[in-house]
Design a protein around this motif. Sequence first.
Motif, PDB file in Angstrom:
ATOM      1  N   ARG A 264       2.121  -0.808   2.404  1.00  0.00           N
ATOM      2  CA  ARG A 264       0.800  -0.293   2.736  1.00  0.00           C
ATOM      3  C   ARG A 264       0.634   1.061   2.086  1.00  0.00           C
ATOM      4  N   LEU A 265      -0.609   1.465   1.985  1.00  0.00           N
ATOM      5  CA  LEU A 265      -0.973   2.785   1.492  1.00  0.00           C
ATOM      6  C   LEU A 265      -1.451   3.576   2.696  1.00  0.00           C
ATOM      7  N   SER A 266      -0.970   4.785   2.854  1.00  0.00           N
ATOM      8  CA  SER A 266      -1.417   5.643   3.954  1.00  0.00           C
ATOM      9  C   SER A 266      -2.111   6.862   3.368  1.00  0.00           C
ATOM     10  N   LEU A 267      -3.352   7.077   3.793  1.00  0.00           N
ATOM     11  CA  LEU A 267      -4.145   8.195   3.288  1.00  0.00           C
ATOM     12  C   LEU A 267      -4.556   9.109   4.427  1.00  0.00           C
ATOM     13  N   PRO A 268      -4.553  10.436   4.196  1.00  0.00           N
ATOM     14  CA  PRO A 268      -5.135  11.333   5.192  1.00  0.00           C
ATOM     15  C   PRO A 268      -6.605  10.957   5.380  1.00  0.00           C
ATOM     16  N   PRO A 269      -7.175  11.166   6.562  1.00  0.00           N
ATOM     17  CA  PRO A 269      -8.566  10.774   6.805  1.00  0.00           C
ATOM     18  C   PRO A 269      -9.553  11.286   5.759  1.00  0.00           C
ATOM     19  N   GLU A 270      -9.380  12.510   5.295  1.00  0.00           N
ATOM     20  CA  GLU A 270     -10.300  13.076   4.303  1.00  0.00           C
ATOM     21  C   GLU A 270     -10.220  12.310   2.983  1.00  0.00           C
ATOM     22  N   ALA A 271      -9.015  11.938   2.584  1.00  0.00           N
ATOM     23  CA  ALA A 271      -8.830  11.196   1.330  1.00  0.00           C
ATOM     24  C   ALA A 271      -9.400   9.785   1.462  1.00  0.00           C
ATOM     25  N   PHE A 272      -9.233   9.170   2.626  1.00  0.00           N
ATOM     26  CA  PHE A 272      -9.793   7.837   2.842  1.00  0.00           C
ATOM     27  C   PHE A 272     -11.319   7.881   2.764  1.00  0.00           C
TER      28      PHE A 272
ATOM     29  N   CYS B 118      -8.833  -9.401   0.139  1.00  0.00           N
ATOM     30  CA  CYS B 118      -8.893  -8.968   1.530  1.00  0.00           C
ATOM     31  C   CYS B 118      -8.040  -7.728   1.738  1.00  0.00           C
ATOM     32  N   VAL B 119      -8.591  -6.782   2.451  1.00  0.00           N
ATOM     33  CA  VAL B 119      -7.823  -5.620   2.855  1.00  0.00           C
ATOM     34  C   VAL B 119      -7.908  -5.471   4.359  1.00  0.00           C
ATOM     35  N   GLU B 120      -6.899  -4.838   4.921  1.00  0.00           N
ATOM     36  CA  GLU B 120      -6.871  -4.524   6.337  1.00  0.00           C
ATOM     37  C   GLU B 120      -6.676  -3.033   6.492  1.00  0.00           C
ATOM     38  N   LEU B 121      -7.229  -2.475   7.557  1.00  0.00           N
ATOM     39  CA  LEU B 121      -7.136  -1.050   7.840  1.00  0.00           C
ATOM     40  C   LEU B 121      -6.529  -0.840   9.213  1.00  0.00           C
TER      41      LEU B 121
ATOM     42  N   ARG C  21      -7.090  -4.183  11.207  1.00  0.00           N
ATOM     43  CA  ARG C  21      -8.402  -4.830  11.220  1.00  0.00           C
ATOM     44  C   ARG C  21      -8.781  -5.217   9.804  1.00  0.00           C
ATOM     45  N   ARG C  22      -9.308  -6.404   9.654  1.00  0.00           N
ATOM     46  CA  ARG C  22      -9.745  -6.870   8.337  1.00  0.00           C
ATOM     47  C   ARG C  22     -11.140  -6.331   8.047  1.00  0.00           C
ATOM     48  N   SER C  23     -11.350  -5.912   6.832  1.00  0.00           N
ATOM     49  CA  SER C  23     -12.653  -5.420   6.414  1.00  0.00           C
ATOM     50  C   SER C  23     -13.700  -6.510   6.559  1.00  0.00           C
ATOM     51  N   SER C  24     -14.889  -6.145   7.025  1.00  0.00           N
ATOM     52  CA  SER C  24     -15.972  -7.124   7.152  1.00  0.00           C
ATOM     53  C   SER C  24     -16.446  -7.601   5.788  1.00  0.00           C
ATOM     54  N   TYR C  25     -16.114  -6.891   4.726  1.00  0.00           N
ATOM     55  CA  TYR C  25     -16.503  -7.282   3.373  1.00  0.00           C
ATOM     56  C   TYR C  25     -15.444  -8.133   2.689  1.00  0.00           C
TER      57      TYR C  25
ATOM     58  N   VAL D 252      -3.907   1.169   4.671  1.00  0.00           N
ATOM     59  CA  VAL D 252      -4.598   0.115   3.943  1.00  0.00           C
ATOM     60  C   VAL D 252      -3.529  -0.842   3.428  1.00  0.00           C
ATOM     61  N   ARG D 253      -3.757  -2.155   3.636  1.00  0.00           N
ATOM     62  CA  ARG D 253      -2.797  -3.135   3.121  1.00  0.00           C
ATOM     63  C   ARG D 253      -3.522  -4.410   2.718  1.00  0.00           C
ATOM     64  N   ASP D 254      -2.835  -5.221   1.933  1.00  0.00           N
ATOM     65  CA  ASP D 254      -3.348  -6.517   1.488  1.00  0.00           C
ATOM     66  C   ASP D 254      -3.119  -7.520   2.609  1.00  0.00           C
ATOM     67  N   SER D 255      -4.171  -8.125   3.108  1.00  0.00           N
ATOM     68  CA  SER D 255      -4.023  -9.043   4.241  1.00  0.00           C
ATOM     69  C   SER D 255      -3.269 -10.315   3.864  1.00  0.00           C
ATOM     70  N   LYS D 256      -3.268 -10.671   2.579  1.00  0.00           N
ATOM     71  CA  LYS D 256      -2.552 -11.876   2.149  1.00  0.00           C
ATOM     72  C   LYS D 256      -1.058 -11.625   2.006  1.00  0.00           C
TER      73      LYS D 256
END
Length: 62
Positions: free
Chosen positions: A40-48, A18-21, A5-9, A30-34
């Motif tokens: 991609r970067l993968s973070l544990p929920p707490e770190a995100f 642009c980032v996507e989640l 999903r692309r960030s609304s911001y 998290v990745r660059d949509s372009k």
Amino acid sequence: MTTWRRSSYSGAGGTDNCVELARLPTGIGVRDSKAPETGRLSLPPEAFTALVARLKRGELPL
């Protein structure tokens, strides 16, 4: 299948930053949509959650 999903911001303020989640088995992706093929970067929920909080407080340069 992973749904990104692309960030609304994304693109706010006239920029094309642009980032996507996505929810991944390893956490939040998290990745660059372009350039999604570059990885991609993968973070544990707490770190995100902590990352988003720091961004909202302006503690990290953008």
